[in-house]
Design an enzyme around this catalytic site. Structure first.
Site, short mmCIF file in Angstrom:
data_model
loop_
_atom_site.label_atom_id
_atom_site.label_comp_id
_atom_site.label_asym_id
_atom_site.label_seq_id
_atom_site.Cartn_x
_atom_site.Cartn_y
_atom_site.Cartn_z
N ARG A 5 0.86 -1.20 0.00
CA ARG A 5 0.00 0.00 0.00
C ARG A 5 0.89 1.24 0.00
O ARG A 5 0.64 2.20 -0.72
CB ARG A 5 -0.95 0.00 1.21
CG ARG A 5 -1.64 1.34 1.42
CD ARG A 5 -2.93 1.28 2.22
NE ARG A 5 -2.89 0.38 3.36
CZ ARG A 5 -2.20 0.58 4.49
NH1 ARG A 5 -1.49 1.69 4.64
NH2 ARG A 5 -2.20 -0.30 5.45
N TYR A 61 -16.82 16.44 -14.77
CA TYR A 61 -17.22 15.03 -14.83
C TYR A 61 -18.26 14.71 -13.76
O TYR A 61 -18.12 15.14 -12.59
CB TYR A 61 -15.98 14.15 -14.65
CG TYR A 61 -16.27 12.67 -14.65
CD1 TYR A 61 -16.61 12.01 -15.83
CD2 TYR A 61 -16.20 11.92 -13.48
CE1 TYR A 61 -16.90 10.66 -15.84
CE2 TYR A 61 -16.48 10.58 -13.48
CZ TYR A 61 -16.82 9.94 -14.66
OH TYR A 61 -17.11 8.61 -14.66
N LYS A 84 -8.90 6.03 -19.44
CA LYS A 84 -9.24 6.52 -20.77
C LYS A 84 -8.02 6.45 -21.71
O LYS A 84 -7.54 5.37 -21.96
CB LYS A 84 -9.83 7.92 -20.65
CG LYS A 84 -10.85 8.08 -19.48
CD LYS A 84 -12.12 7.28 -19.66
CE LYS A 84 -13.01 7.21 -18.42
NZ LYS A 84 -13.36 8.48 -17.79
#
Ligand SMILES: *Cc1c(COP(=O)(O)O)cnc(C)c1O
Length: 385
Positions: free
Chosen positions: A50, A102, A199
């Site tokens: 992590r 967005y 994307k």
């Protein structure tokens, strides 16, 4: 570091290249959660995945180099990246967002950060004069997208960065639609860049991921602390997929953009098309500003059909271009903002801001453009009432 000057080379050799131990030309997928330590207090630079993982670290160094920033951070999604950035703020702080930010960014502010008393106000960021009047003492950041979805609205990024500096607040740019190949907001004075790497950066519609890049050591320390504390990190395999995707970003974007320019030309000359939204068009809103701050108009297009064309029929008649949310993959995708990405906005508001029921958004892929135009052409013909 390897010797090169141009970003096309950085896509392939940037950040951490290959593997020193074996000479492998690719960074290995370190699929591990933990690392054996040589003795008490004697780790080899890695403790727990992590906090840090070599595959993720290679991706983070790569995106920092591409955006010309000091540090990069990889997250499990664009929304996790944006959430980490929003975690910089405190109860009582307000964040200005552009009117067509967005939907997920709006939602997390409206429904999650709202409970922590971090508020937002939605403003037209294309007008810097009125924007400045909205910077009240509680405003601590301005978050913009340029181009913004779905009308591909352009905001003056340097103008916003300068305003933010003047008022001693942070400027944040979601650079998903352009990528560092076409636009580098940190060079324009912006403090924080975020990406939905799902994307264009990933580019193959096979990984959900997000990135943050900052240009300041102190800010980097704070984001690193939030990343490790809240834990929305990107896994090693997905980090590898993203590094692999970024290697071809330059050639993919060149093809995306040249295809988009041809599709725009086709649409503009078709009698069924009422309006085309594309920042590369000379009469587009913000054309001159976009030309200054970006390499070109990108590869996202929106257009509107006249009322005598049946939009449902148009979508169902497409044979090659898939009806789907998301964008930026090698395959062309189409979506209907009014009923998909912007359905949560009330009908009247949608009309006011130009998201009509006839609006269609296209993410142009890298297929042969003649096939894409043939598909658009036959679907438009089928949809004529
Ligand atoms: C998709 C998208 C996001 C959200 O990213 P996810 O990876 O889906 O969480 C944020 N901003 C923009 C501009 C996007 O297109």
């Amino acid at each position: 570091m390897a010797n090169y000057k141009n970003i096309e080379t950085a896509f392939i050799h940037g950040g951490i290249y290959g593997d020193k131990n074996t000479g492998a030309v690719n960074v290995p997928i370190y699929q591990t959660s933990t690392y054996e330590q040589d003795g008490l207090g004697q780790d080899r630079g890695w403790e727990y995945s992590r906090t840090g993982n070599p595959t993720r670290a290679a991706l983070e160094a790569l995106i920092a180099e591409l955006e010309h920033g000091k540090a990069g951070f990889a997250f499990g999604s664009g929304m996790a990246a944006i959430t980490a950035v929003l975690s910089l703020f405190h109860a009582g702080d307000k964040i200005i967002i552009s009117s067509n930010v967005y939907g997920g960014t709006f939602r997390v502010l409206d429904k999650v950060f709202n409970s922590f008393e971090i508020s937002y106000s939605i403003e037209d960021t294309t007008n810097l004069q009125t924007l400045e009047t909205k910077i009240t003492p509680d405003v601590k950041a301005i978050l913009i997208e340029s181009p913004a979805n779905p009308l591909l609205t352009i905001t003056d990024i340097k103008g916003v960065a300068d305003l933010a500096k003047k008022h001693n607040i942070l400027s944040i740019v979601d650079n998903t639609f352009m990528t560092p190949y076409l636009q580098r907001p940190l060079e324009l004075g912006v403090d924080i860049v975020v990406h939905s790497a799902t994307k264009y950066l990933g580019g193959h519609s096979d990984v959900v991921s997000g990135l943050v890049v900052v240009n300041d050591e102190k800010l980097a320390e704070r984001i690193a602390f939030i990343q490790n504390s809240t834990g929305g990190v990107l896994g090693p395999f997905d980090s590898f997929l993203l590094i692999r995707g970024i290697k071809t970003l330059g050639v993919r974007m060149d093809r995306h953009v040249s295809n988009a320019e041809k599709a725009v030309e086709f649409l503009q000359n078709h009698k069924a098309v009422k309006k085309v939204y594309y920042p590369g068009l000379k009469d587009a809103q913000g054309y001159e500003i976009n030309k200054k701050q970006a390499k070109n108009g990108g590869a996202m297009i929106s257009f509107e059909l006249y009322e005598n064309y049946d939009i449902k029929k148009f979508f169902s008649s497409l044979k090659l271009i898939a009806l789907a949310e998301s964008l930026g993959g090698v395959e062309s995708l189409v979506c209907h903002p009014a009923s998909m990405t912007h359905a949560s906005i009330p009908y009247e508001t949608r009309q006011k801001i130009g998201i009509t029921d006839g609006l269609i958004r296209l993410s142009i892929g890298i297929e042969n453009i003649d096939d894409l135009i043939d598909d658009l052409k036959q679907a438009i013909e089928e949809s004529e009432r």
